[in-house]
Design a protein around this motif. Structure first.
Motif, mmCIF file in Angstrom:
data_model
loop_
_atom_site.group_PDB
_atom_site.id
_atom_site.type_symbol
_atom_site.label_atom_id
_atom_site.label_comp_id
_atom_site.label_asym_id
_atom_site.label_seq_id
_atom_site.Cartn_x
_atom_site.Cartn_y
_atom_site.Cartn_z
ATOM 1 N N GLY A 110 0.825 -1.202 0.000
ATOM 2 C CA GLY A 110 0.000 0.000 0.000
ATOM 3 C C GLY A 110 0.860 1.254 0.000
ATOM 4 N N CYS A 111 0.207 2.376 -0.234
ATOM 5 C CA CYS A 111 0.928 3.642 -0.142
ATOM 6 C C CYS A 111 1.346 3.873 1.310
ATOM 7 N N SER A 112 0.593 3.319 2.252
ATOM 8 C CA SER A 112 1.001 3.392 3.661
ATOM 9 C C SER A 112 2.373 2.749 3.835
ATOM 10 N N LEU A 115 4.998 4.958 2.350
ATOM 11 C CA LEU A 115 5.321 6.075 3.247
ATOM 12 C C LEU A 115 6.238 5.607 4.368
ATOM 13 N N PHE A 136 -3.017 14.059 6.420
ATOM 14 C CA PHE A 136 -3.330 12.648 6.596
ATOM 15 C C PHE A 136 -2.626 12.168 7.865
ATOM 16 N N TYR A 139 1.027 10.260 8.580
ATOM 17 C CA TYR A 139 2.361 10.891 8.618
ATOM 18 C C TYR A 139 2.814 11.055 10.059
ATOM 19 N N ASN A 182 1.771 16.699 0.356
ATOM 20 C CA ASN A 182 0.688 15.825 -0.109
ATOM 21 C C ASN A 182 -0.164 16.591 -1.114
ATOM 22 N N ASN A 186 -5.417 14.801 0.926
ATOM 23 C CA ASN A 186 -6.363 14.302 1.905
ATOM 24 C C ASN A 186 -5.972 14.980 3.204
ATOM 25 N N ASP A 214 3.666 12.783 -1.420
ATOM 26 C CA ASP A 214 2.585 11.792 -1.393
ATOM 27 C C ASP A 214 1.614 12.176 -2.505
ATOM 28 N N ILE A 216 -0.562 10.019 -4.110
ATOM 29 C CA ILE A 216 -1.418 8.858 -4.366
ATOM 30 C C ILE A 216 -2.669 9.233 -5.158
ATOM 31 N N TYR A 217 -3.140 10.479 -5.033
ATOM 32 C CA TYR A 217 -4.337 10.867 -5.813
ATOM 33 C C TYR A 217 -3.975 11.307 -7.224
ATOM 34 N N ALA A 246 -4.693 2.287 -4.700
ATOM 35 C CA ALA A 246 -5.880 2.385 -3.857
ATOM 36 C C ALA A 246 -6.971 3.296 -4.418
ATOM 37 N N LYS A 247 -6.585 4.496 -4.794
ATOM 38 C CA LYS A 247 -7.589 5.513 -5.084
ATOM 39 C C LYS A 247 -7.925 5.557 -6.574
ATOM 40 N N ARG A 255 -3.861 -3.323 -1.395
ATOM 41 C CA ARG A 255 -2.611 -3.002 -0.700
ATOM 42 C C ARG A 255 -1.403 -2.994 -1.628
ATOM 43 N N TYR B 76 -11.046 -1.227 2.142
ATOM 44 C CA TYR B 76 -10.121 -1.375 3.277
ATOM 45 C C TYR B 76 -10.689 -2.352 4.290
HETATM 46 C C1 PLP Z 1 -2.858 11.077 1.226
HETATM 47 C C2 PLP Z 1 -2.874 9.595 1.433
HETATM 48 N N1 PLP Z 1 -1.713 8.928 1.425
HETATM 49 C C3 PLP Z 1 -1.665 7.596 1.614
HETATM 50 C C4 PLP Z 1 -2.811 6.868 1.836
HETATM 51 C C5 PLP Z 1 -2.693 5.399 2.101
HETATM 52 O O1 PLP Z 1 -2.895 4.663 0.949
HETATM 53 P P1 PLP Z 1 -2.953 3.071 0.977
HETATM 54 O O2 PLP Z 1 -4.352 2.674 1.208
HETATM 55 O O3 PLP Z 1 -2.460 2.647 -0.376
HETATM 56 O O4 PLP Z 1 -2.056 2.581 2.065
HETATM 57 C C6 PLP Z 1 -4.043 7.529 1.864
HETATM 58 C C7 PLP Z 1 -5.276 6.789 2.142
HETATM 59 O O5 PLP Z 1 -6.302 7.305 2.452
HETATM 60 C C8 PLP Z 1 -4.073 8.919 1.660
HETATM 61 O O6 PLP Z 1 -5.228 9.606 1.697
#
Ligand code: PLP
Ligand code: PLP
Lengths: 409, 409
Positions: A110-112, A115, A136, A139, A182, A186, A214, A216-217, A246-247, A255, B76
């Protein structure tokens, strides 16, 4: 052998005690009444899939199924991801001004997970990193769990949530390890202009600070806005960009995320090595989806993404209109992503003390759930996730309107 | 604002510098010649899927496909896993002497992720943990990357790799956080008797030390051996057991693992909380596979597992026979899992200095790749993975025999 305790006493580790999730902490306190007369409408969860109106494209499913049925996609991938999957990410995000090859890509859970890799490779215990407020919450959580000091730079709602650059610069000191940006954001739904991104980069360059972007969007942005990958705007500042499926592909549960290393002039040589070493501790995403990643990134029809954006834009319109009719609330118009921040003018209400109080009473009385701004470090706002179907959104705003009318002075 | 460097200087973090992978370091030095006259036979990788002779059961695939096609499995999951998936793990591993409910299960990104959660929740920087030697190198890597001191307790090849309990006890001090026990073992292929496990538990109880039981190979054991889950043998010692789908279900790439918390008398209350907090930082395995987990754990036919074990037993027989004919080598007969450790009697060879030298020359001359014992902290042994097809194994042992004959005194 030295003295051992004479009874059982097994505390959690220091790290485990530091790990916290402000959203969970705040949400756990919101009293959700399952017997409420009105059906729950949750505008709280950043998961576009829950209402059934945002589905993965069939072609993505088909590719995963193909690889499942091949029986050749179940083994351990390399820790940083298969060559083909990394090449697909590189090709997708390659840009004349920020070239990428498979060597610059590390897959993550995942992007989590991306990060975590990026922060963990760049920042040492005792250092600080600059992160946006509102932002978000992961972080903050990741930094704190690694004994890294989070320092919050303000975003300015009146300027479509641009960073307050003076404030940002005032936070930099000799222990600052990086700036996290970011965009699109978000929880803000903001999309930065090229100029604003260049201004942030100029600060980073002045202070020799690398950036974690970040993104991801990425290009989930609305008409009139353009997404600029940060790495395409600099030749000097080294950037770790993080993203994932994810998005944009509407599969948060899969993930799949990645770090792309934009290394200017070899500055990230050691950091890049470090990310690779760290990736070997856990390994990345599911092998079957890694095998499907080239299909997913290259063969998902553009019409799929266009439809996603059209739906999000429509929902944004509904949301902005809905909120604009409600006394005491002020929406900051989103430019992309899936969120809208709404200000609560507390002084206009007779019995609302702050954003947590607002969201708490709103869910208790109207069974509409939103996350208070404090989840993102930003009181007296709340966040709306704009992915529910438009009729649900309209119903939510009409309940909110009644609620606010009741509590307004 | 204090002084910032006047040039770019971005070192990797301390953690990233500590993260290391001894296997990678050693394997990178092995010179694999792609132009060798003989085809490469790798007995190095603990991945049963690479040769096509160990495939996931169709029923598991079908369940994943069903959930993909439902379009309801892409969101999720809760950070610690869906209720249904956790309940399935609890039901599968529930035992009258070690009862489990879904609340005791935390899903993770592979058993590697489960180990990271367990170690990270139990051990703080500056503490030490006791880990087996020879042992799976990830234990060491995870500990070191968290600034936890790994202390290695010896396993004794002459006693089928049982732990040297005196040595183990001598390592315990006031900073010891836990004992890690791996049964069945990678790299040893050993399966501990009930009595030996009870002896280890007695030590743990005496010193009030919790246990992390890495039981990923669980009942992949050969005739005449029985797998005893450690938690079923104690009422006093709190245990975190870790496992996953990788080995028993032959899907290492799917990255599904779990921690089960066996909490005696509420001793792990804080640790359990800590694991939940830590799980929120990254989230666990792919949602689609989580949805399939009840089917996978409950509906995979027993015949599938029987076939896996029968194949492994056959390959073990081939391996023990093959090695027994080679002068200078001594196999320790495996009792389960997928590995065999072979001793190299260096004094019987004219030009082999140690296990690394042995495996290096073996791959150079015969294109047979094995991991030297040093990858597991145990020199002058090497590890054979016994999952390749039997004819490949036979070919490998015949090449090894020629190799040893050439180098024998
Ligand atoms: C700005 C931002 N970064 C990272 C993530 C995490 O993404 P992932 O679900 O791929 O771990 C989110 C998820 O909401 C997000 O909003
Ligand atoms: C003893 C042991 N524990 C844990 C693991 C890691 O398992 P996973 O692939 O589920 O991360 C392995 C993999 O080889 C292993 O041998």
């Amino acid at each position: 052998m030295s003295s051992r305790p004479s009874t059982w006493n097994v505390p959690a580790s220091k790290v485990a005690k530091r790990a916290h999730n402000p959203i969970r902490q705040i949400v756990d306190k919101l009293k959700i009444d399952p017997n409420a007369q009105k059906q729950l409408i949750s505008l709280a969860l950043g998961d576009p899939t829950v209402f059934g109106n945002f589905n993965v494209d069939d072609s993505c499913n088909e590719s995963v199924i193909k690889h499942l049925q091949s029986f050749k996609a179940n083994g351990y991938p390399p820790a940083h991801g298969t060559e083909q999957a990394r090449a697909a990410v590189a090709e997708k995000f390659n840009h004349p001004d920020a070239p990428l090859t498979s060597r610059d890509v590390i897959l993550a859970n995942g992007c989590s997970g991306a990060l975590d890799l990026a922060i963990n490779a760049l920042c040492s215990e005792g250092q600080n990193m600059l992160i946006p407020r509102p932002g978000f919450s992961l972080y903050d959580n990741l930094a704190v769990s690694r004994f890294i000091e989070p320092r919050f730079y303000n975003l300015v709602p009146e300027r479509s949530w641009e960073a307050d650059l003076d404030h940002l610069e005032s936070l930099i000191d000799e222990n600052t390890a990086c700036i996290l940006v970011n965009n699109p954001s978000n929880p803000c739904g903001s999309v930065y202009t090229e100029q604003h991104l260049r201004d942030i980069l100029a600060l980073a360059e002045k202070h020799h600070l690398p950036i974690i972007a970040d993104e991801i969007y990425c290009d989930l942005v609305f008409e009139g806005n353009t997404f600029y990958p940060m790495a395409t705007l600099t030749k000097e500042v080294p950037i770790l960009s993080v993203g994932g499926l994810a998005k944009k592909y509407l599969v948060p549960g899969w993930r799949v995320g990645w770090v792309t290393v934009h290394d200017r002039n070899g500055i990230f040589r050691e950091v890049h090595e470090g990310i690779l070493s760290l990736s070997q501790l856990i390994l990345g995403p599911c092998s079957v989806i890694q095998c499907a990643l080239p299909d997913i990134l290259h063969n998902t029809p553009q019409a799929f993404h266009d439809k996603t954006i059209a739906q999000l834009e429509h929902n944004t319109k509904v949301s902005v209109e809905g909120i604009s009719k409600i006394p005491g609330l002020t929406a900051v118009i989103p430019q992309g992503a899936m969120y809208m921040m709404v200000g609560v003018n507390v002084s206009e209400f007779k019995d609302i003390s702050d954003d947590v109080d607002f969201t708490q009473k709103l869910v208790a009385e109207e069974n509409v759930l939103c996350l208070p701004g404090q989840c993102f470090g930003y009181p007296n706002f709340f966040r709306i996730v704009i992915t529910p179907p438009a009729d649900r959104l309209e119903e939510a705003y009409s309940r909110m309107k009644e609620f606010c009318a009741r509590h307004h002075i």
